[in-house]
Design a protein around this motif. Structure first.
Motif, short mmCIF file in Angstrom:
data_model
loop_
_atom_site.label_atom_id
_atom_site.label_comp_id
_atom_site.label_asym_id
_atom_site.label_seq_id
_atom_site.Cartn_x
_atom_site.Cartn_y
_atom_site.Cartn_z
N LEU A 76 -14.77 24.71 -11.36
CA LEU A 76 -13.83 23.76 -10.75
C LEU A 76 -12.98 23.08 -11.81
O LEU A 76 -11.76 22.96 -11.65
CB LEU A 76 -14.61 22.73 -9.93
CG LEU A 76 -13.79 21.68 -9.21
CD1 LEU A 76 -12.93 22.34 -8.13
CD2 LEU A 76 -14.70 20.64 -8.59
N ILE A 77 -13.60 22.67 -12.90
CA ILE A 77 -12.84 22.04 -13.99
C ILE A 77 -11.83 23.03 -14.58
O ILE A 77 -10.68 22.66 -14.86
CB ILE A 77 -13.81 21.51 -15.07
CG1 ILE A 77 -14.57 20.31 -14.53
CG2 ILE A 77 -13.07 21.15 -16.35
CD1 ILE A 77 -15.72 19.86 -15.40
N LEU B 268 -8.51 21.32 -4.82
CA LEU B 268 -9.50 21.19 -5.89
C LEU B 268 -9.96 19.75 -6.08
O LEU B 268 -11.13 19.49 -6.37
CB LEU B 268 -8.94 21.75 -7.20
CG LEU B 268 -8.69 23.26 -7.22
CD1 LEU B 268 -7.95 23.65 -8.49
CD2 LEU B 268 -9.98 24.03 -7.08
N SER B 269 -9.04 18.81 -5.90
CA SER B 269 -9.43 17.40 -5.99
C SER B 269 -10.38 17.02 -4.87
O SER B 269 -11.36 16.29 -5.10
CB SER B 269 -8.19 16.50 -5.93
OG SER B 269 -7.34 16.77 -7.01
N ILE C 197 -8.92 23.35 -12.13
CA ILE C 197 -8.07 22.16 -12.17
C ILE C 197 -7.21 22.19 -13.42
O ILE C 197 -6.01 21.86 -13.37
CB ILE C 197 -8.93 20.88 -12.08
CG1 ILE C 197 -9.50 20.72 -10.67
CG2 ILE C 197 -8.12 19.64 -12.47
CD1 ILE C 197 -10.49 19.58 -10.53
N ALA D 91 -13.71 18.45 -5.72
CA ALA D 91 -14.34 17.68 -6.80
C ALA D 91 -14.96 16.40 -6.26
O ALA D 91 -16.07 16.02 -6.66
CB ALA D 91 -13.31 17.37 -7.88
N GLY E 298 -19.29 23.46 -11.03
CA GLY E 298 -18.52 22.34 -11.58
C GLY E 298 -17.66 22.78 -12.74
O GLY E 298 -16.50 22.35 -12.88
#
Length: 129
Positions: free
Chosen positions: A16-17, A111-112, A20, A115, A13
């Motif tokens: 991923l953040i 990526l969205s 993004i 997520a 996570g």
């Protein structure tokens, strides 16, 4: 004590953040420093000229502008057919700039989606409250 899978979920996570954020900063960089080129090469496209009047210096407006241009380029055939993007404009846009916009917007889409899947997975497994 957290299990290994929960720690892996947390670390992925965080990665991923970070990705993004990196893709968002790339889009903002293009929106601030290449907006003049975008208007120069896509000047006959109605969807781009309509955004030119509303474009200010605030980051949200710039981000929405470059996201809109990216959407036009990602779905170029549909945009050309509907008249939002001029075919000659699309051909004259420099390949390097087109690649940067397409890659950054494509990464934001991927990526969205990741997520959203991660949030659903975290809720189902009880890792997110």
């Amino acid at each position: 004590m957290r299990s290994d899978i929960e720690i892996l979920f947390l670390l992925s996570g965080l990665v991923l953040i970070a990705l993004i954020l990196l893709a968002s900063l790339t889009l903002l960089f293009v929106a601030y420093f290449f907006a003049r080129d975008i208007f120069k090469y896509l000047g006959r496209s109605p969807a781009v000229t309509a955004r030119k009047r509303a474009l200010g210096w605030e980051p949200i407006g710039r981000f929405l502008f470059i996201s809109n241009v990216g959407t036009l380029l990602i779905f170029s055939r549909k945009s050309i057919r509907s008249g939002e993007l001029d075919a000659k404009d699309y051909e004259t846009l420099p390949a390097g700039l087109r690649r940067i916009i397409l890659f950054s917007n494509g990464m934001m889409l991927v990526l969205s989606a990741i997520a959203i899947v991660g949030v659903v997975l975290g809720k189902v497994n009880g890792w997110l409250s």
